[in-house]
Design a protein around this motif. Structure first.
Motif, PDB file in Angstrom:
ATOM      1  N   LYS A 178      -2.403  21.824  19.603  1.00 34.81           N
ATOM      2  CA  LYS A 178      -3.527  22.527  18.988  1.00 34.81           C
ATOM      3  C   LYS A 178      -4.763  21.640  18.972  1.00 34.81           C
ATOM      4  CE  LYS A 178      -2.243  25.025  15.629  1.00 34.81           C
ATOM      5  NZ  LYS A 178      -1.728  25.446  14.305  1.00 34.81           N
ATOM      6  N   GLY A 179      -5.875  22.207  19.388  1.00 41.83           N
ATOM      7  CA  GLY A 179      -7.123  21.456  19.431  1.00 41.83           C
ATOM      8  C   GLY A 179      -7.361  20.740  20.747  1.00 41.83           C
ATOM      9  N   ARG A 180      -6.336  20.662  21.574  1.00 42.97           N
ATOM     10  CA  ARG A 180      -6.479  19.990  22.874  1.00 42.97           C
ATOM     11  C   ARG A 180      -6.245  20.948  24.046  1.00 42.97           C
ATOM     12  NH1 ARG A 180      -2.882  16.250  24.260  1.00 42.97           N
ATOM     13  NH2 ARG A 180      -1.192  17.123  22.972  1.00 42.97           N
ATOM     14  N   PHE A 181      -5.362  21.915  23.868  1.00 36.79           N
ATOM     15  CA  PHE A 181      -5.031  22.875  24.922  1.00 36.79           C
ATOM     16  C   PHE A 181      -5.650  24.236  24.593  1.00 36.79           C
ATOM     17  CE2 PHE A 181      -0.703  20.965  26.454  1.00 36.79           C
ATOM     18  CZ  PHE A 181      -1.309  19.722  26.591  1.00 36.79           C
TER      19      PHE A 181
ATOM     20  N   GLN B   8      -4.476  10.410  34.120  1.00 41.20           N
ATOM     21  CA  GLN B   8      -4.490   9.291  33.176  1.00 41.20           C
ATOM     22  C   GLN B   8      -4.621   9.803  31.742  1.00 41.20           C
ATOM     23  OE1 GLN B   8      -7.659   6.629  34.356  1.00 41.20           O
ATOM     24  NE2 GLN B   8      -6.352   5.623  35.873  1.00 41.20           N
ATOM     25  N   PRO B   9      -4.155   9.025  30.802  1.00 40.21           N
ATOM     26  CA  PRO B   9      -4.339   9.415  29.390  1.00 40.21           C
ATOM     27  C   PRO B   9      -5.815   9.668  29.093  1.00 40.21           C
ATOM     28  CG  PRO B   9      -2.805   7.597  29.551  1.00 40.21           C
ATOM     29  CD  PRO B   9      -3.360   7.793  30.938  1.00 40.21           C
ATOM     30  N   GLY B  10      -6.038  10.743  28.350  1.00 40.89           N
ATOM     31  CA  GLY B  10      -7.404  11.147  28.039  1.00 40.89           C
ATOM     32  C   GLY B  10      -8.002  12.105  29.042  1.00 40.89           C
ATOM     33  N   GLY B  11      -7.314  12.307  30.152  1.00 42.23           N
ATOM     34  CA  GLY B  11      -7.805  13.189  31.197  1.00 42.23           C
ATOM     35  C   GLY B  11      -7.488  14.653  30.938  1.00 42.23           C
ATOM     36  N   SER B  12      -7.841  15.489  31.914  1.00 46.38           N
ATOM     37  CA  SER B  12      -7.664  16.935  31.794  1.00 46.38           C
ATOM     38  C   SER B  12      -6.999  17.506  33.034  1.00 46.38           C
ATOM     39  CB  SER B  12      -9.024  17.621  31.608  1.00 46.38           C
ATOM     40  OG  SER B  12      -9.677  17.202  30.430  1.00 46.38           O
TER      41      SER B  12
ATOM     42  N   VAL C 189      -2.806  33.657  34.252  1.00 48.96           N
ATOM     43  CA  VAL C 189      -2.918  33.011  32.949  1.00 48.96           C
ATOM     44  C   VAL C 189      -3.197  31.531  33.190  1.00 48.96           C
ATOM     45  CG1 VAL C 189      -1.714  32.435  30.810  1.00 48.96           C
ATOM     46  CG2 VAL C 189      -1.341  34.638  31.899  1.00 48.96           C
ATOM     47  N   TYR C 190      -3.987  30.942  32.314  1.00 47.44           N
ATOM     48  CA  TYR C 190      -4.389  29.553  32.478  1.00 47.44           C
ATOM     49  C   TYR C 190      -4.013  28.741  31.234  1.00 47.44           C
ATOM     50  CZ  TYR C 190      -7.365  31.844  35.918  1.00 47.44           C
ATOM     51  OH  TYR C 190      -7.827  32.609  36.956  1.00 47.44           O
ATOM     52  N   LEU C 191      -3.826  27.460  31.462  1.00 45.83           N
ATOM     53  CA  LEU C 191      -3.675  26.533  30.349  1.00 45.83           C
ATOM     54  C   LEU C 191      -4.574  25.341  30.631  1.00 45.83           C
ATOM     55  CD1 LEU C 191      -2.169  26.041  27.662  1.00 45.83           C
ATOM     56  CD2 LEU C 191      -0.540  24.646  28.969  1.00 45.83           C
ATOM     57  N   GLN C 192      -5.674  25.272  29.903  1.00 45.33           N
ATOM     58  CA  GLN C 192      -6.587  24.135  30.016  1.00 45.33           C
ATOM     59  C   GLN C 192      -6.087  23.046  29.081  1.00 45.33           C
ATOM     60  OE1 GLN C 192      -9.399  23.644  32.010  1.00 45.33           O
ATOM     61  NE2 GLN C 192      -9.296  21.558  31.185  1.00 45.33           N
ATOM     62  N   MET C 193      -5.821  21.885  29.641  1.00 48.49           N
ATOM     63  CA  MET C 193      -5.260  20.778  28.864  1.00 48.49           C
ATOM     64  C   MET C 193      -6.244  19.615  28.871  1.00 48.49           C
ATOM     65  SD  MET C 193      -1.288  20.946  30.129  1.00 48.49           S
ATOM     66  CE  MET C 193      -1.668  20.321  31.746  1.00 48.49           C
ATOM     67  N   ASN C 194      -6.745  19.279  27.707  1.00 47.62           N
ATOM     68  CA  ASN C 194      -7.695  18.179  27.556  1.00 47.62           C
ATOM     69  C   ASN C 194      -7.090  17.072  26.706  1.00 47.62           C
ATOM     70  OD1 ASN C 194      -9.620  19.723  28.971  1.00 47.62           O
ATOM     71  ND2 ASN C 194     -10.381  20.643  27.078  1.00 47.62           N
ATOM     72  N   SER C 195      -7.708  15.907  26.754  1.00 42.90           N
ATOM     73  CA  SER C 195      -7.265  14.753  25.952  1.00 42.90           C
ATOM     74  C   SER C 195      -5.765  14.539  26.097  1.00 42.90           C
ATOM     75  CB  SER C 195      -7.631  14.974  24.480  1.00 42.90           C
ATOM     76  OG  SER C 195      -9.017  15.159  24.319  1.00 42.90           O
ATOM     77  N   LEU C 196      -5.316  14.540  27.319  1.00 44.97           N
ATOM     78  CA  LEU C 196      -3.872  14.448  27.574  1.00 44.97           C
ATOM     79  C   LEU C 196      -3.316  13.107  27.131  1.00 44.97           C
ATOM     80  CD1 LEU C 196      -3.801  16.336  30.939  1.00 44.97           C
ATOM     81  CD2 LEU C 196      -2.389  16.898  28.963  1.00 44.97           C
TER      82      LEU C 196
END
Length: 126
Positions: A65-68, A13-17, A79-86
């Motif tokens: 920038k600032g979210r990932f 959902q929007p805002g998720g990670s 390698v990882y990609l952490q995605m926040n505030s999607l």
């Protein structure tokens, strides 16, 4: 044979990670910069994030920038990609890529990457 395999995509959902992983094999990827790119239908593949061979330098597109956060564990060749505030506009197929050059610092240009994974779908929707 060198291989990159992405995992961790899905529906959120929007805002998720979400955290994407890219497992590398068949080559000493710890010597190479790594990147994440993404592609949405009807659009060109675009740069998202990159990391230098030793993890000391990172690059991000303005849109993430600032979210990932990109990171790497060379001992695990991952390698990882952490995605926040999607956001819904983050919906895309995400690709992992390995650089062409020894001890690379990373690049936003896809032509600087020589190996690509098959991608993992990320869908951001309520």
């Amino acid at each position: 044979q060198a291989q990159l395999v992405e995992s961790g995509g899905g529906l959120v959902q929007p805002g998720g990670s979400l955290r994407l992983s890219c497992a590398a094999s068949g080559r000493t990827f710890s010597r190479y910069a790594m990147g994440w790119f993404r592609r949405t239908p009807g659009k060109e593949r675009e740069f998202a994030a990159a990391i230098s061979w030793n993890g000391n330098t990172t690059w991000y597109s303005d849109s993430v920038k600032g979210r990932f956060t990109i990171s790497r564990d060379n001992a695990k060749n991952t390698v990882y990609l952490q995605m926040n505030s999607l956001k819904p506009e983050d919906t895309a197929v995400y690709f992992c890529a390995a650089g062409r050059y020894d001890f690379g610092l990373g690049s936003m240009r896809d032509r600087d990457y020589g190996y690509w994974g098959q991608g993992t779908q990320v869908t951001v929707s309520s």
